[in-house]
Design an enzyme around this catalytic site. Structure first.
Site, PDB file in Angstrom:
ATOM      1  N   TYR A  48       0.818  -1.213   0.000  1.00  0.00           N
ATOM      2  CA  TYR A  48       0.000   0.000   0.000  1.00  0.00           C
ATOM      3  C   TYR A  48       0.856   1.269   0.000  1.00  0.00           C
ATOM      4  O   TYR A  48       0.305   2.376   0.008  1.00  0.00           O
ATOM      5  CB  TYR A  48      -0.942   0.010   1.202  1.00  0.00           C
ATOM      6  CG  TYR A  48      -1.866  -1.192   1.275  1.00  0.00           C
ATOM      7  CD1 TYR A  48      -2.424  -1.737   0.123  1.00  0.00           C
ATOM      8  CD2 TYR A  48      -2.167  -1.796   2.494  1.00  0.00           C
ATOM      9  CE1 TYR A  48      -3.265  -2.839   0.184  1.00  0.00           C
ATOM     10  CE2 TYR A  48      -3.006  -2.901   2.565  1.00  0.00           C
ATOM     11  CZ  TYR A  48      -3.554  -3.426   1.407  1.00  0.00           C
ATOM     12  OH  TYR A  48      -4.381  -4.522   1.472  1.00  0.00           O
ATOM     13  N   ARG A  76       2.638  -2.461 -11.865  1.00  0.00           N
ATOM     14  CA  ARG A  76       1.398  -2.604 -11.103  1.00  0.00           C
ATOM     15  C   ARG A  76       0.520  -1.387 -11.389  1.00  0.00           C
ATOM     16  O   ARG A  76       1.013  -0.316 -11.754  1.00  0.00           O
ATOM     17  CB  ARG A  76       1.700  -2.675  -9.606  1.00  0.00           C
ATOM     18  CG  ARG A  76       0.462  -2.982  -8.766  1.00  0.00           C
ATOM     19  CD  ARG A  76       0.739  -2.888  -7.282  1.00  0.00           C
ATOM     20  NE  ARG A  76      -0.497  -3.153  -6.526  1.00  0.00           N
ATOM     21  CZ  ARG A  76      -0.670  -2.875  -5.238  1.00  0.00           C
ATOM     22  NH1 ARG A  76       0.305  -2.311  -4.545  1.00  0.00           N
ATOM     23  NH2 ARG A  76      -1.815  -3.153  -4.637  1.00  0.00           N
ATOM     24  N   HIS A  77      -0.772  -1.543 -11.210  1.00  0.00           N
ATOM     25  CA  HIS A  77      -1.685  -0.407 -11.326  1.00  0.00           C
ATOM     26  C   HIS A  77      -1.368   0.631 -10.259  1.00  0.00           C
ATOM     27  O   HIS A  77      -0.671   0.370  -9.267  1.00  0.00           O
ATOM     28  CB  HIS A  77      -3.134  -0.865 -11.200  1.00  0.00           C
ATOM     29  CG  HIS A  77      -3.428  -1.595  -9.917  1.00  0.00           C
ATOM     30  ND1 HIS A  77      -3.568  -0.948  -8.704  1.00  0.00           N
ATOM     31  CD2 HIS A  77      -3.585  -2.915  -9.657  1.00  0.00           C
ATOM     32  CE1 HIS A  77      -3.807  -1.833  -7.759  1.00  0.00           C
ATOM     33  NE2 HIS A  77      -3.825  -3.032  -8.299  1.00  0.00           N
ATOM     34  N   ARG A  80      -5.176   2.760  -5.339  1.00  0.00           N
ATOM     35  CA  ARG A  80      -6.621   2.520  -5.477  1.00  0.00           C
ATOM     36  C   ARG A  80      -7.306   2.634  -4.136  1.00  0.00           C
ATOM     37  O   ARG A  80      -6.679   2.686  -3.076  1.00  0.00           O
ATOM     38  CB  ARG A  80      -6.849   1.116  -6.039  1.00  0.00           C
ATOM     39  CG  ARG A  80      -6.249   0.008  -5.178  1.00  0.00           C
ATOM     40  CD  ARG A  80      -6.834  -1.348  -5.492  1.00  0.00           C
ATOM     41  NE  ARG A  80      -6.160  -2.448  -4.813  1.00  0.00           N
ATOM     42  CZ  ARG A  80      -6.368  -2.823  -3.545  1.00  0.00           C
ATOM     43  NH1 ARG A  80      -7.223  -2.156  -2.789  1.00  0.00           N
ATOM     44  NH2 ARG A  80      -5.716  -3.845  -3.020  1.00  0.00           N
ATOM     45  N   THR A  83     -10.377  -2.833  -1.525  1.00  0.00           N
ATOM     46  CA  THR A  83     -11.281  -3.766  -2.194  1.00  0.00           C
ATOM     47  C   THR A  83     -12.664  -3.656  -1.565  1.00  0.00           C
ATOM     48  O   THR A  83     -12.829  -3.113  -0.464  1.00  0.00           O
ATOM     49  CB  THR A  83     -10.776  -5.206  -2.060  1.00  0.00           C
ATOM     50  OG1 THR A  83     -10.692  -5.537  -0.666  1.00  0.00           O
ATOM     51  CG2 THR A  83      -9.404  -5.365  -2.714  1.00  0.00           C
ATOM     52  N   ARG A 160      -9.165  -1.076 -13.147  1.00  0.00           N
ATOM     53  CA  ARG A 160      -8.105  -0.194 -12.642  1.00  0.00           C
ATOM     54  C   ARG A 160      -6.772  -0.467 -13.321  1.00  0.00           C
ATOM     55  O   ARG A 160      -5.922   0.431 -13.404  1.00  0.00           O
ATOM     56  CB  ARG A 160      -7.972  -0.343 -11.130  1.00  0.00           C
ATOM     57  CG  ARG A 160      -7.522  -1.715 -10.637  1.00  0.00           C
ATOM     58  CD  ARG A 160      -7.357  -1.706  -9.111  1.00  0.00           C
ATOM     59  NE  ARG A 160      -7.003  -3.004  -8.565  1.00  0.00           N
ATOM     60  CZ  ARG A 160      -7.872  -3.896  -8.110  1.00  0.00           C
ATOM     61  NH1 ARG A 160      -9.174  -3.619  -8.150  1.00  0.00           N
ATOM     62  NH2 ARG A 160      -7.465  -5.046  -7.617  1.00  0.00           N
ATOM     63  N   LYS A 298       3.003 -11.450   0.934  1.00  0.00           N
ATOM     64  CA  LYS A 298       3.480 -11.649  -0.437  1.00  0.00           C
ATOM     65  C   LYS A 298       4.439 -12.827  -0.522  1.00  0.00           C
ATOM     66  O   LYS A 298       4.349 -13.649  -1.432  1.00  0.00           O
ATOM     67  CB  LYS A 298       4.163 -10.369  -0.960  1.00  0.00           C
ATOM     68  CG  LYS A 298       3.238  -9.163  -1.007  1.00  0.00           C
ATOM     69  CD  LYS A 298       1.963  -9.458  -1.778  1.00  0.00           C
ATOM     70  CE  LYS A 298       0.928  -8.368  -1.583  1.00  0.00           C
ATOM     71  NZ  LYS A 298      -0.418  -8.790  -2.007  1.00  0.00           N
ATOM     72  N   HIS A 358      -0.982  -6.817 -11.484  1.00  0.00           N
ATOM     73  CA  HIS A 358      -1.289  -6.674 -10.064  1.00  0.00           C
ATOM     74  C   HIS A 358      -0.068  -7.029  -9.222  1.00  0.00           C
ATOM     75  O   HIS A 358       0.871  -7.674  -9.694  1.00  0.00           O
ATOM     76  CB  HIS A 358      -2.431  -7.620  -9.668  1.00  0.00           C
ATOM     77  CG  HIS A 358      -3.704  -7.423 -10.423  1.00  0.00           C
ATOM     78  ND1 HIS A 358      -4.686  -6.545 -10.013  1.00  0.00           N
ATOM     79  CD2 HIS A 358      -4.169  -8.003 -11.560  1.00  0.00           C
ATOM     80  CE1 HIS A 358      -5.707  -6.593 -10.865  1.00  0.00           C
ATOM     81  NE2 HIS A 358      -5.420  -7.469 -11.809  1.00  0.00           N
ATOM     82  N   ASP A 359      -0.121  -6.668  -7.944  1.00  0.00           N
ATOM     83  CA  ASP A 359       1.017  -6.930  -7.056  1.00  0.00           C
ATOM     84  C   ASP A 359       1.284  -8.415  -6.867  1.00  0.00           C
ATOM     85  O   ASP A 359       2.444  -8.857  -6.884  1.00  0.00           O
ATOM     86  CB  ASP A 359       0.820  -6.237  -5.706  1.00  0.00           C
ATOM     87  CG  ASP A 359      -0.518  -6.559  -5.046  1.00  0.00           C
ATOM     88  OD1 ASP A 359      -1.436  -7.071  -5.716  1.00  0.00           O
ATOM     89  OD2 ASP A 359      -0.666  -6.269  -3.836  1.00  0.00           O
TER      90      ASP A 359
END
Length: 471
Positions: A48, A76-77, A80, A83, A160, A298, A358-359
């Site tokens: 984040y 990555r995007h 945001r 979720t 996104r 992760k 994505h991550d």
């Protein structure tokens, strides 16, 4: 099989309230160094964290006597909203506090009037600008190529991610129009974007979902178990302090983590990336503990800590090999053979490539490529900072707007092109292929080191057992 070619005109996805081009939003957030606002805490928000330039022992400048011949970005995007499930949970925590706490004093005073206004899943204005900035930075970094060539762009199908790809092309285009070397023209714009759907059963190298054992099997709890063990170590004193300061709140462990999450999410909800008041509720040491909490997710979810984590990145790795060598894709994992055999949807022989994902998928791809393979298994009882973990952490690898550059260069005195990998401005040493002091391997050595990917990883284990989704 559905595939759409989109560009910025005639859009299924549009950029709402686009931010003007040029310098970034605030003096501590810049195009070239990323987010440096209160970096003693903001660089420890895990995935984040907004993108920031990661310290590198090796200069990321183009080495003397070398010319870049190929530049692939995997991004990555941008930042945001939470979720949908998280935004509901966060709102519930705030409502619980408002319903049960009568007095808000000191650093908690802002909570009395705080209204939960975060949305769900969509890019924030700040996140849009991150990708515009990324496009500008990429253009200027590779100007010798970008002034003469257009990028080949692909995106995973989530809104996104597609919007991030579009924002990036806007930045690239704006930089090209400002560049005298390009003649301040850009006839190829708007650039087509190959969008790969994220629907169930779709082969998509930029979004995991096909490997049934990984998605629904028993190893799916490894990451949450690791996080739970670490939570038991670090959250208790934070929770106790918050409950003492907010009598009646009766915050749970989940509530406590949620309040920490609200620091980065409220920060990136600000158009200027203004650090949220939530951030001051926690100490610098606690932010390091929180960053490690996200790193465990992760590492044990999509990297070497999960038996099938790296396998989820094999498809893209084999596509990267194809691009580096200008040979057809050789892959029997998640690649889409129909798309990868069509020059319109998987072009070979190009100089510039841009992919948006994505991550979690980037984490798997890095692992499939053998990056960070010198990182020892991460313990779940004590913090291991990124410099002591071979440069690995969630914030250093997959923050919002993360970007990895895969470069080829031709250097004086070298018969073969050299390959270099840069993640968020940190040059990786590429020990797996005998990287030199500048982090470079020959193309042959780099490809030879990717035996795991070239043999499709452990894809043969993806359909062992009759696992079904719990959704």
């Amino acid at each position: 099989m559905a595939i759409t070619l989109t560009a910025l005109a005639g859009l299924a996805f549009t950029v709402a309230n686009p931010v003007p081009y040029g310098s970034s939003q605030s003096s501590c957030d810049t195009i070239y160094h990323g987010y440096q606002c209160q970096d003693d805490i903001s660089h420890y928000w895990g995935q984040y964290s907004p993108y920031f330039s990661v310290p590198s022992d090796i200069s990321d400048a183009v080495p003397h006597g070398c010319d870049i011949t190929f530049a692939q970005i995997l991004s990555r995007h941008g930042a945001r909203d939470p979720t949908a499930s998280k935004t509901k949970s966060y709102n519930g925590t705030i409502q619980k506090i408002h319903a049960n706490v009568k007095n808000f004093t000191g650093i908690y005073a802002f909570l009395a009037d705080y209204e939960y206004t975060l949305g769900a899943d969509q890019l924030t204005t700040f996140g849009q600008q991150e990708l515009v900035n990324s496009g500008i930075k990429y253009y200027n970094r590779y100007e010798q190529l970008t002034s003469r060539h257009a990028p080949f762009v692909r995106s995973s199908g989530e809104a996104r991610v597609v919007e991030s790809a579009q924002n990036w092309t806007q930045g690239f285009h704006a930089a090209k129009l400002a560049d005298r070397r390009s003649g301040r023209k850009d006839a190829a714009y708007p650039y087509p974007i190959v969008v790969i759907p994220e629907t169930d059963g779709e082969n998509n190298t930029l979004n995991h979902g096909l490997c049934n054992t990984f998605e629904n099997g028993p190893d799916g709890d490894i990451a949450s178990d690791a996080q739970a063990k670490w939570t038991a170590v670090f959250i208790a004193p934070i929770r106790a302090r918050l409950n003492a300061a907010l009598p009646g709140a009766n915050l749970t462990v989940t509530d406590t983590v949620s309040l920490m999450d609200l620091c980065p999410f409220n920060t990136v909800a600000s158009p200027n990336g203004t650090v949220s008041a939530f951030c001051s509720l926690f100490t610098e040491a606690e932010w390091h503990q929180y960053g490690y909490y996200e790193t465990l997710n992760k590492y044990y979810g999509y990297s070497y800590g999960n038996p099938l984590g790296p396998t989820q990145g094999v498809g893209f790795s084999n596509e990267l090999i194809a691009r580096l060598t200008s040979k057809p894709v050789d892959d029997d994992s998640s690649s889409n053979h129909t798309l990868d055999s069509d020059p319109a949807t998987f072009a070979l022989g190009r100089r510039l490539y841009a992919d948006f994902s994505h991550d979690n998928d980037m984490t798997a791809i890095f692992s499939a490529l053998g990056l960070y393979n010198d990182t020892d298994p991460l313990p779940n009882t004590t913090v291991v900072e990124a410099p002591q973990a071979n440069g690995y952490s969630a914030a250093w690898t997959v923050p919002f707007a993360a970007r990895a550059y895969f470069e080829k260069m031709q250097c004086r005195g070298q018969k073969q092109e050299l390959v270099r990998v840069i993640v968020n401005d940190r040059v990786l040493p590429l020990t797996q292929c005998g990287g030199d002091r500048l982090g470079r391997c020959t193309l042959d050595a780099f490809v030879d080191s990717l035996g795991f990917a070239r043999s499709d990883g452990d894809w043969d284990q993806c359909f062992v057992g009759n696992y079904t989704s719990s959704d």
